[in-house]
Enzyme design. Structure first.
Site, PDB file in Angstrom:
ATOM      1  N   ASN A   7       0.846  -1.149   0.149  1.00  0.00           N
ATOM      2  CA  ASN A   7      -0.020   0.016  -0.046  1.00  0.00           C
ATOM      3  C   ASN A   7       0.926   1.235   0.071  1.00  0.00           C
ATOM      4  O   ASN A   7       1.730   1.163   0.812  1.00  0.00           O
ATOM      5  CB  ASN A   7      -0.977  -0.095   1.366  1.00  0.00           C
ATOM      6  CG  ASN A   7      -2.027   1.138   0.983  1.00  0.00           C
ATOM      7  OD1 ASN A   7      -1.590   2.165   0.781  1.00  0.00           O
ATOM      8  ND2 ASN A   7      -3.190   0.764   1.586  1.00  0.00           N
ATOM      9  N   HIS A  43      -5.462   3.723  -1.679  1.00  0.00           N
ATOM     10  CA  HIS A  43      -6.854   3.636  -0.837  1.00  0.00           C
ATOM     11  C   HIS A  43      -7.329   5.149  -1.071  1.00  0.00           C
ATOM     12  O   HIS A  43      -6.882   6.039  -0.096  1.00  0.00           O
ATOM     13  CB  HIS A  43      -6.838   3.343   0.396  1.00  0.00           C
ATOM     14  CG  HIS A  43      -8.415   3.324   1.313  1.00  0.00           C
ATOM     15  ND1 HIS A  43      -8.717   2.678   2.197  1.00  0.00           N
ATOM     16  CD2 HIS A  43      -9.498   4.301   1.000  1.00  0.00           C
ATOM     17  CE1 HIS A  43      -9.912   2.732   2.307  1.00  0.00           C
ATOM     18  NE2 HIS A  43     -10.316   3.671   1.747  1.00  0.00           N
ATOM     19  N   HIS A  50      -4.071  11.787   0.556  1.00  0.00           N
ATOM     20  CA  HIS A  50      -2.651  11.207   0.152  1.00  0.00           C
ATOM     21  C   HIS A  50      -2.940  10.536  -1.444  1.00  0.00           C
ATOM     22  O   HIS A  50      -2.510  11.254  -2.014  1.00  0.00           O
ATOM     23  CB  HIS A  50      -2.699   9.699   0.967  1.00  0.00           C
ATOM     24  CG  HIS A  50      -3.714   9.105   1.498  1.00  0.00           C
ATOM     25  ND1 HIS A  50      -4.544   8.342   0.883  1.00  0.00           N
ATOM     26  CD2 HIS A  50      -4.124   8.890   2.799  1.00  0.00           C
ATOM     27  CE1 HIS A  50      -5.478   7.902   1.470  1.00  0.00           C
ATOM     28  NE2 HIS A  50      -5.442   8.134   2.696  1.00  0.00           N
ATOM     29  N   GLU A  70      -8.746   0.195  -3.052  1.00  0.00           N
ATOM     30  CA  GLU A  70      -9.711   0.120  -2.078  1.00  0.00           C
ATOM     31  C   GLU A  70     -10.667   1.415  -1.648  1.00  0.00           C
ATOM     32  O   GLU A  70     -10.087   2.614  -2.282  1.00  0.00           O
ATOM     33  CB  GLU A  70      -8.760   0.039  -0.479  1.00  0.00           C
ATOM     34  CG  GLU A  70      -7.934  -1.206  -0.695  1.00  0.00           C
ATOM     35  CD  GLU A  70      -7.148  -1.338   0.614  1.00  0.00           C
ATOM     36  OE1 GLU A  70      -6.731  -2.286   1.054  1.00  0.00           O
ATOM     37  OE2 GLU A  70      -6.798  -0.283   1.435  1.00  0.00           O
ATOM     38  N   THR A 100      -8.295   6.465   9.146  1.00  0.00           N
ATOM     39  CA  THR A 100      -7.726   5.065   8.642  1.00  0.00           C
ATOM     40  C   THR A 100      -9.025   4.381   8.656  1.00  0.00           C
ATOM     41  O   THR A 100     -10.078   4.605   9.515  1.00  0.00           O
ATOM     42  CB  THR A 100      -6.570   4.562   9.220  1.00  0.00           C
ATOM     43  OG1 THR A 100      -6.205   3.257   8.327  1.00  0.00           O
ATOM     44  CG2 THR A 100      -6.660   3.981  10.871  1.00  0.00           C
ATOM     45  N   HIS A 190      -4.322  -4.606   7.764  1.00  0.00           N
ATOM     46  CA  HIS A 190      -4.294  -3.538   8.822  1.00  0.00           C
ATOM     47  C   HIS A 190      -3.520  -3.901   9.837  1.00  0.00           C
ATOM     48  O   HIS A 190      -3.584  -4.772  10.609  1.00  0.00           O
ATOM     49  CB  HIS A 190      -5.767  -3.188   9.086  1.00  0.00           C
ATOM     50  CG  HIS A 190      -5.910  -1.802   9.793  1.00  0.00           C
ATOM     51  ND1 HIS A 190      -6.085  -0.786   8.921  1.00  0.00           N
ATOM     52  CD2 HIS A 190      -5.798  -1.380  11.131  1.00  0.00           C
ATOM     53  CE1 HIS A 190      -6.335   0.490   9.737  1.00  0.00           C
ATOM     54  NE2 HIS A 190      -6.043  -0.078  10.860  1.00  0.00           N
ATOM     55  N   ASP A 191      -2.513  -3.158  10.116  1.00  0.00           N
ATOM     56  CA  ASP A 191      -1.492  -3.067  11.205  1.00  0.00           C
ATOM     57  C   ASP A 191      -0.696  -4.124  11.072  1.00  0.00           C
ATOM     58  O   ASP A 191      -0.080  -4.703  12.311  1.00  0.00           O
ATOM     59  CB  ASP A 191      -2.277  -2.712  12.445  1.00  0.00           C
ATOM     60  CG  ASP A 191      -2.679  -1.342  12.979  1.00  0.00           C
ATOM     61  OD1 ASP A 191      -2.318  -0.505  12.089  1.00  0.00           O
ATOM     62  OD2 ASP A 191      -3.341  -1.311  13.667  1.00  0.00           O
ATOM     63  N   GLY A 213       0.902  -1.184   4.364  1.00  0.00           N
ATOM     64  CA  GLY A 213       1.329  -0.011   3.738  1.00  0.00           C
ATOM     65  C   GLY A 213       2.308   0.676   4.993  1.00  0.00           C
ATOM     66  O   GLY A 213       3.519   0.980   4.851  1.00  0.00           O
ATOM     67  N   HIS A 214       1.425   1.330   6.109  1.00  0.00           N
ATOM     68  CA  HIS A 214       2.015   1.879   7.042  1.00  0.00           C
ATOM     69  C   HIS A 214       3.426   1.554   7.660  1.00  0.00           C
ATOM     70  O   HIS A 214       4.471   2.093   7.691  1.00  0.00           O
ATOM     71  CB  HIS A 214       1.034   2.302   7.994  1.00  0.00           C
ATOM     72  CG  HIS A 214       1.612   3.384   9.068  1.00  0.00           C
ATOM     73  ND1 HIS A 214       1.487   4.644   8.943  1.00  0.00           N
ATOM     74  CD2 HIS A 214       2.143   3.062  10.382  1.00  0.00           C
ATOM     75  CE1 HIS A 214       1.746   5.294  10.067  1.00  0.00           C
ATOM     76  NE2 HIS A 214       2.197   4.575  11.020  1.00  0.00           N
TER      77      HIS A 214
END
Length: 237
Positions: A7, A43, A50, A70, A100, A190-191, A213-214
């Site tokens: 991501n 996303h 972003h 997404e 998020t 996610h995470d 991603g993050h």
């Protein structure tokens, strides 16, 4: 094999901070693929804080693996998808002001709406995934929408993993087994990070794809993007 889709939202956030094209988002996507990413995820949100809608159009022309877009299927989002026709569309019920994604779909309450969206997206040639909490009722109801896959929202898993990995994983494993029984493909995201990813992969049957991603971009600040992508790929081996 579980695929890694990178991501690149956070790369776009960094670019947007100065209003120019540094870092170059399209080059970053090319580099992610060159370094081993098996897909690129974006996303776009209505405020374009972003990923911008134009980014999605531009990425479609350069991504050679698989583009996963997404978002909440608002009219503007659906117009974009109709134009771009990415390989995968992941439906996420996030509010316009959400920092998020923070919850999966209620596939019972929104079933009729989702049926219509899924039918249209599949007619465009897109694979469809629905973002879900690991709730058996939501998984069962997802089948009726006609979706190809579900994506399990793994924030709770990531939060609980450091203290009790088995307990953290239990509802996700149950949801994954049920999805397999019902003929649904399985994604997760996610995470997820270098600490919790391998355990998820090893214990979640049928996991086809993760989008990260993050954490990956944060790790790349210290480890370098190429090395980081390879490290994440190893967790999925």
């Amino acid at each position: 094999m579980t695929k890694l889709s990178v991501n690149i939202n956070k790369i776009a956030t960094l670019r947007n901070a100065r209003g120019h094209n540094r870092p170059d988002l399209l080059q970053a996507a090319r580099d992610c693929e060159r370094f081993g990413a098996q897909g690129i995820t974006v996303h776009p949100r209505p405020d374009e804080r972003h990923i911008r809608y134009q980014d999605v159009r531009d990425l479609k022309a350069v991504v050679t693996t698989e583009l996963n877009v997404e978002g909440n299927p608002t009219p503007d989002f659906l117009d974009l998808v109709r134009e771009v026709r990415p390989e995968q569309v992941t439906l996420v019920p996030d509010a316009p002001d959400a920092i998020t994604s923070n919850a999966g779909w209620d596939t019972v309450k929104h079933q009729i709406f989702l049926i219509g969206v899924v039918q249209e997206l599949k007619a465009l040639g897109c694979r469809v995934s629905i973002f879900l909490d690991p709730n058996p009722e939501m998984v069962k109801a997802a089948v009726a929408t006609g979706t190809d896959r579900i994506e399990l929202y793994t924030e709770d898993y990531a939060r609980l993993y450091p203290t009790d990995p088995a307990a953290a994983l239990a509802p996700y494993r149950a949801a994954a087994i049920l999805a397999q029984q019902l003929g649904l493909g399985l994604n997760a995201g996610h995470d997820l990070d270098l600490d919790n990813l391998a355990y998820l992969k090893q214990n979640l049957p049928g996991l086809e794809e993760v989008s990260i991603g993050h954490a990956l971009v944060c790790d790349a600040l210290y480890l370098g993007l190429e090395n980081t992508i390879q490290l994440y790929r190893r967790q999925l081996a």
